[in-house]
Design a protein around this motif. Structure first.
Motif, PDB file in Angstrom:
ATOM      1  N   ALA A  60       0.814  -1.051  -0.014  1.00  0.00           N
ATOM      2  CA  ALA A  60       0.085  -0.103  -0.088  1.00  0.00           C
ATOM      3  C   ALA A  60       1.013   1.211  -0.196  1.00  0.00           C
ATOM      4  N   ASP A  61       0.346   2.473  -0.580  1.00  0.00           N
ATOM      5  CA  ASP A  61       1.030   3.653  -0.600  1.00  0.00           C
ATOM      6  C   ASP A  61       1.671   3.923   0.875  1.00  0.00           C
ATOM      7  N   SER A  62       0.692   3.912   1.861  1.00  0.00           N
ATOM      8  CA  SER A  62       1.180   4.305   3.243  1.00  0.00           C
ATOM      9  C   SER A  62       2.464   3.235   3.823  1.00  0.00           C
ATOM     10  N   TYR A  63       2.515   2.172   3.341  1.00  0.00           N
ATOM     11  CA  TYR A  63       3.308   1.013   3.652  1.00  0.00           C
ATOM     12  C   TYR A  63       4.788   1.521   3.098  1.00  0.00           C
ATOM     13  N   ARG A  64       4.322   1.787   1.662  1.00  0.00           N
ATOM     14  CA  ARG A  64       5.768   2.260   0.870  1.00  0.00           C
ATOM     15  C   ARG A  64       6.513   3.413   1.337  1.00  0.00           C
ATOM     16  N   HIS A  65       5.583   4.298   1.899  1.00  0.00           N
ATOM     17  CA  HIS A  65       6.206   5.667   2.472  1.00  0.00           C
ATOM     18  C   HIS A  65       6.839   5.107   3.925  1.00  0.00           C
ATOM     19  N   ARG A  66       6.405   4.379   4.726  1.00  0.00           N
ATOM     20  CA  ARG A  66       7.129   3.772   5.705  1.00  0.00           C
ATOM     21  C   ARG A  66       8.394   3.445   5.487  1.00  0.00           C
ATOM     22  N   GLN A  67       8.196   2.286   4.721  1.00  0.00           N
ATOM     23  CA  GLN A  67       9.590   1.623   4.029  1.00  0.00           C
ATOM     24  C   GLN A  67      10.571   2.493   3.362  1.00  0.00           C
ATOM     25  N   ALA A  68      10.202   3.758   2.884  1.00  0.00           N
ATOM     26  CA  ALA A  68      11.263   4.316   2.446  1.00  0.00           C
ATOM     27  C   ALA A  68      11.805   5.263   3.759  1.00  0.00           C
ATOM     28  N   ARG A 109     -12.123   8.698   8.173  1.00  0.00           N
ATOM     29  CA  ARG A 109     -11.322   8.231   9.292  1.00  0.00           C
ATOM     30  C   ARG A 109      -9.884   8.774   9.010  1.00  0.00           C
ATOM     31  N   PHE A 110      -8.997   9.221   9.548  1.00  0.00           N
ATOM     32  CA  PHE A 110      -7.616   9.148   9.623  1.00  0.00           C
ATOM     33  C   PHE A 110      -6.880   8.423  10.670  1.00  0.00           C
ATOM     34  N   ALA A 111      -5.423   8.040  10.166  1.00  0.00           N
ATOM     35  CA  ALA A 111      -4.669   7.207  11.114  1.00  0.00           C
ATOM     36  C   ALA A 111      -3.180   7.871  11.077  1.00  0.00           C
ATOM     37  N   ILE A 112      -2.594   7.986  11.933  1.00  0.00           N
ATOM     38  CA  ILE A 112      -0.941   8.573  11.886  1.00  0.00           C
ATOM     39  C   ILE A 112      -0.336   7.410  12.471  1.00  0.00           C
ATOM     40  N   MET A 113       0.733   7.089  11.535  1.00  0.00           N
ATOM     41  CA  MET A 113       1.468   5.851  11.977  1.00  0.00           C
ATOM     42  C   MET A 113       2.681   6.379  12.322  1.00  0.00           C
ATOM     43  N   HIS A 114       3.383   6.194  13.313  1.00  0.00           N
ATOM     44  CA  HIS A 114       4.722   6.766  13.917  1.00  0.00           C
ATOM     45  C   HIS A 114       5.556   5.586  14.005  1.00  0.00           C
ATOM     46  N   GLU A 115       6.753   5.806  13.179  1.00  0.00           N
ATOM     47  CA  GLU A 115       7.929   4.681  13.111  1.00  0.00           C
ATOM     48  C   GLU A 115       8.579   5.112  14.330  1.00  0.00           C
ATOM     49  N   ALA A 162       9.851   7.234   6.066  1.00  0.00           N
ATOM     50  CA  ALA A 162       9.085   8.312   6.568  1.00  0.00           C
ATOM     51  C   ALA A 162       9.002   8.186   8.289  1.00  0.00           C
ATOM     52  N   HIS A 163       9.267   9.293   8.965  1.00  0.00           N
ATOM     53  CA  HIS A 163       9.218   9.178  10.466  1.00  0.00           C
ATOM     54  C   HIS A 163       7.540   8.995  10.773  1.00  0.00           C
ATOM     55  N   GLU A 164       6.504   9.859  10.197  1.00  0.00           N
ATOM     56  CA  GLU A 164       5.071   9.621  10.485  1.00  0.00           C
ATOM     57  C   GLU A 164       4.645   9.553   9.152  1.00  0.00           C
ATOM     58  N   VAL A 165       3.503   8.863   9.068  1.00  0.00           N
ATOM     59  CA  VAL A 165       2.482   8.767   7.832  1.00  0.00           C
ATOM     60  C   VAL A 165       1.288   8.756   8.230  1.00  0.00           C
ATOM     61  N   ALA A 166       0.664  10.070   7.643  1.00  0.00           N
ATOM     62  CA  ALA A 166      -0.584  10.246   8.031  1.00  0.00           C
ATOM     63  C   ALA A 166      -1.772   9.595   6.881  1.00  0.00           C
ATOM     64  N   LEU A 167      -2.612   8.802   7.094  1.00  0.00           N
ATOM     65  CA  LEU A 167      -3.443   8.406   6.192  1.00  0.00           C
ATOM     66  C   LEU A 167      -4.874   9.051   6.471  1.00  0.00           C
TER      67      LEU A 167
END
Length: 171
Positions: free
Chosen positions: A52-60, A72-78, A62-67
């Motif tokens: 998924a795009d957000s997964y690819r952003h994290r794998q690249a 709804r929205f989610a913020i994933m923080h690595e 990104a410190h935080e990814v907001a979807l």
């Protein structure tokens, strides 16, 4: 009172914590309250799909990814090697609500109910060693109880108890 009202659900694996949490969210929401939850996981987890795009952003990196979508929205923080945030840090990130129900976080100094099921991985009671456990919800009789004991499925009575324990104002 400073900060939101917080009440926890503690118990061993397969003790009925999640089922109780879900029923309590439904019950408090039915009563007109705004409820937030925090679930602590003892393992790695992912909320987006591989590719998924957000997964690819994290794998690249990104410190935080907001979807964000219209529903709804989610913020994933690595963490990327940083320590796990404290319970207080996570609590501070939540929006305003009437009550935060927490699942897990066995050792946090917040009032909690201990869920017990006969099918649990471990049946050793937590209450005797945790002064923050204020009640027990079980699917079996509890001998020598010094705390209030509820049937694990009596969601209404448990919600009433939590409302009093947290001084939740009536709706």
């Amino acid at each position: 009172m400073t900060g939101p009202r917080v009440f926890g659900i503690a118990g061993w694996k397969n003790s009925g914590k999640t089922g109780l949490a879900v029923r309590l969210v439904e019950e408090f929401t039915r009563r007109g309250y705004r409820i937030s939850t925090i679930k602590h996981a003892h393992h790695d987890f992912d909320i987006d799909k591989v590719g998924a795009d957000s997964y690819r952003h994290r794998q690249a990196g990104a410190h935080e990814v907001a979807l964000v979508s219209g529903t709804r929205f989610a913020i994933m923080h690595e963490l990327r090697g940083e320590p796990e945030p404290t319970f207080e840090e996570i609590l501070a990130r939540l929006g305003p609500c009437d009550l935060v129900l927490i699942e897990g976080y066995k050792r946090e100094p917040v009032p909690k109910i201990e869920a017990r099921r006969l099918e649990a991985k471990n049946r050793e009671p937590l209450a005797p060693s945790d002064p923050h456990i204020v009640a027990v919800a079980a699917d079996h009789p509890v001998a020598d109880a010094t705390l209030p004991v509820f049937d694990l499925d009596d969601t209404t009575a448990i919600a009433d108890f939590i409302a009093v324990a947290t001084a939740l104002p009536p709706k």
